[in-house]
Design a protein around this motif. Structure first.
Motif, short mmCIF file in Angstrom:
data_model
loop_
_atom_site.label_atom_id
_atom_site.label_comp_id
_atom_site.label_asym_id
_atom_site.label_seq_id
_atom_site.Cartn_x
_atom_site.Cartn_y
_atom_site.Cartn_z
N HIS A 64 1.26 -1.42 0.07
CA HIS A 64 0.11 -0.14 0.28
C HIS A 64 0.63 1.64 -0.42
O HIS A 64 2.42 1.50 0.58
CB HIS A 64 -1.07 0.22 1.47
CG HIS A 64 -1.52 1.37 1.20
ND1 HIS A 64 -1.73 2.09 2.43
CD2 HIS A 64 -2.78 1.79 0.54
CE1 HIS A 64 -2.61 3.29 2.35
NE2 HIS A 64 -2.78 2.85 1.03
N SER A 65 0.16 2.07 -1.17
CA SER A 65 1.17 3.90 -1.26
C SER A 65 2.60 3.48 -1.17
O SER A 65 2.99 2.95 -2.14
CB SER A 65 0.81 4.42 0.57
OG SER A 65 1.50 5.99 -0.28
N SER B 124 -3.27 1.49 -4.10
CA SER B 124 -2.80 3.27 -4.15
C SER B 124 -1.42 3.88 -3.88
O SER B 124 -1.04 4.00 -2.57
CB SER B 124 -3.62 3.59 -2.42
OG SER B 124 -4.97 3.41 -2.52
N HIS C 298 -7.18 1.59 -7.28
CA HIS C 298 -6.99 2.86 -6.42
C HIS C 298 -7.82 3.45 -6.30
O HIS C 298 -9.11 2.90 -7.46
CB HIS C 298 -5.88 3.25 -7.87
CG HIS C 298 -4.93 4.17 -7.02
ND1 HIS C 298 -3.26 4.23 -7.28
CD2 HIS C 298 -4.81 5.13 -6.48
CE1 HIS C 298 -3.41 5.09 -6.65
NE2 HIS C 298 -3.70 5.60 -5.89
N GLY C 299 -8.53 4.14 -5.56
CA GLY C 299 -9.55 5.20 -5.14
C GLY C 299 -9.11 6.35 -6.65
O GLY C 299 -8.35 6.34 -6.45
N ASP D 118 -9.06 9.63 -4.50
CA ASP D 118 -7.68 9.63 -3.74
C ASP D 118 -6.71 11.02 -3.76
O ASP D 118 -5.66 11.18 -4.82
CB ASP D 118 -6.39 8.44 -4.26
CG ASP D 118 -5.11 7.82 -4.11
OD1 ASP D 118 -4.74 9.00 -3.03
OD2 ASP D 118 -4.46 6.85 -2.97
N TYR E 114 -4.74 9.03 -8.83
CA TYR E 114 -4.59 7.32 -9.26
C TYR E 114 -4.45 7.92 -10.99
O TYR E 114 -4.19 6.88 -11.49
CB TYR E 114 -6.37 7.25 -8.95
CG TYR E 114 -6.96 7.41 -10.19
CD1 TYR E 114 -7.25 7.19 -11.48
CD2 TYR E 114 -7.38 7.99 -9.54
CE1 TYR E 114 -8.55 7.63 -12.48
CE2 TYR E 114 -8.84 9.22 -10.38
CZ TYR E 114 -8.78 9.05 -11.90
OH TYR E 114 -10.31 9.26 -12.46
N GLY F 16 -2.24 4.81 -10.34
CA GLY F 16 -2.19 3.59 -10.64
C GLY F 16 -2.48 3.20 -12.69
O GLY F 16 -2.78 2.27 -12.43
N TYR G 111 -13.22 6.26 -3.77
CA TYR G 111 -12.25 6.07 -2.18
C TYR G 111 -11.16 6.86 -2.23
O TYR G 111 -10.74 6.94 -2.81
CB TYR G 111 -11.91 3.88 -2.50
CG TYR G 111 -13.44 3.31 -2.19
CD1 TYR G 111 -14.76 3.68 -2.38
CD2 TYR G 111 -13.31 1.71 -2.16
CE1 TYR G 111 -15.85 2.58 -1.93
CE2 TYR G 111 -14.20 0.84 -2.16
CZ TYR G 111 -15.42 1.47 -2.21
OH TYR G 111 -16.18 0.00 -1.87
N HIS H 75 -7.30 7.57 0.29
CA HIS H 75 -5.62 6.75 -0.35
C HIS H 75 -6.15 5.48 0.89
O HIS H 75 -5.40 4.48 0.55
CB HIS H 75 -5.24 8.04 0.28
CG HIS H 75 -3.50 6.90 0.38
ND1 HIS H 75 -3.30 7.07 -1.12
CD2 HIS H 75 -2.69 6.86 0.89
CE1 HIS H 75 -2.17 6.71 -0.94
NE2 HIS H 75 -1.55 6.08 0.70
#
Length: 278
Positions: A96-97, A124, A225-226, A229, A234, A238, A256, A258
């Protein structure tokens, strides 16, 4: 508590839960957090019979607060030290991230060459690079990250509270259902780590061009990905990841944030399981 010592002598904390003969699912946390950020996913996959593993990045959580090595090269090497220590094979790596950058670097440079990786997931995630460059002119200005560094140096505790209570989980959006315990847990994890690691980690997650890492990841890779974010946009992350990766599946979640792995774990966890089992 379990630790592994890296080649440069750093003590890295890790968790290893579940049957040792089960397929490993390995989780890589974001900045400035710890492996605790994966509680919802680790318990979920544990309940499905998997072996779940996660470690605290150097300078983060319970790992050693060393002065040096707060860059993607060391992050990947440290992850490899854990995987080699546990001799994990046929593993699915989920990041994540900043942890997504760590996954990209580890899988490309160590995991695939050593034959340890079955699949990868970037959630994300920060690759290919967050700042604007000649190759990626639509990236963010370096001044954005200079602002992060200034805020962290001036009052890290307040800065971390503001991030968690605002853009990270989308709690600054009108109508958002704000969870104070989630904010507190983010702050707790952040404040466990080293200010120096967090300060230097900003450069690592924003200025490391991981295009070559993405190109080298030939295993099936899920990109999540949202589209709201506010931390890692994104379209610059993404979407580009899915274009660069040789074997990618992209899913964008409408609205959505992050931190969607926490706010929408009820949706993300089944999607992750479906990819792992496919």
């Amino acid at each position: 508590m379990a630790y592994v010592t890296t080649k440069d002598g750093v003590e890295i904390f890790y968790k290893d839960w579940g049957p040792k003969d089960a397929q490993p699912i390995v989780f890589h946390h974001g900045w400035p957090l710890s492996s605790d950020d994966w509680d919802a996913q680790m318990l979920f996959f544990l309940s499905k019979g998997y072996r779940v593993v996660a470690h605290d990045r150097r300078g983060h959580g319970r790992s050693e607060q060393v002065s040096d090595g707060h860059d993607m090269d060391h992050y990947a090497a440290d992850a490899s030290a854990v995987m080699e220590h546990l001799d994990l094979r046929n593993a699915v790596h989920i990041g994540h991230s900043t942890g997504g950058g760590q996954v990209a670097a580890y899988v490309a440079r160590y995991g695939i060459p050593q034959g340890r990786v079955a699949k990868a997931v970037l959630v994300s995630a920060v690759p290919p690079i967050m700042i604007s460059t000649d190759r990626y002119p639509d990236g963010l200005s370096v001044e954005v990250f200079d602002g992060f560094r200034a805020a962290l140096a001036a009052n890290r505790a307040q800065f971390f509270r503001d991030v968690a209570a605002g853009p990270f989980y989308g709690y600054n959006r009108e109508g958002a259902e704000v969870s104070v315990p989630v904010i507190d847990n983010w702050w707790r994890q952040g404040m466990m780590g080293s200010a120096k690691a967090h300060y230097e980690g900003i450069k690592a997650f924003s200025e490391t061009d991981q295009t070559d890492d993405l190109k080298a990841i030939t295993v099936p890779t899920l990109v999540l990905h949202g589209d709201d974010d506010q931390v890692v946009p994104y379209k610059h992350a993404g979407v580009l990841q899915a274009e660069i990766l040789p074997n990618a599946t992209l899913k964008i979640y409408e609205g959505y944030p992050h931190g969607m792995l926490t706010t929408h774990a009820d949706v993300l966890n089944p999607d992750l399981l479906a990819f792992v089992q496919a």
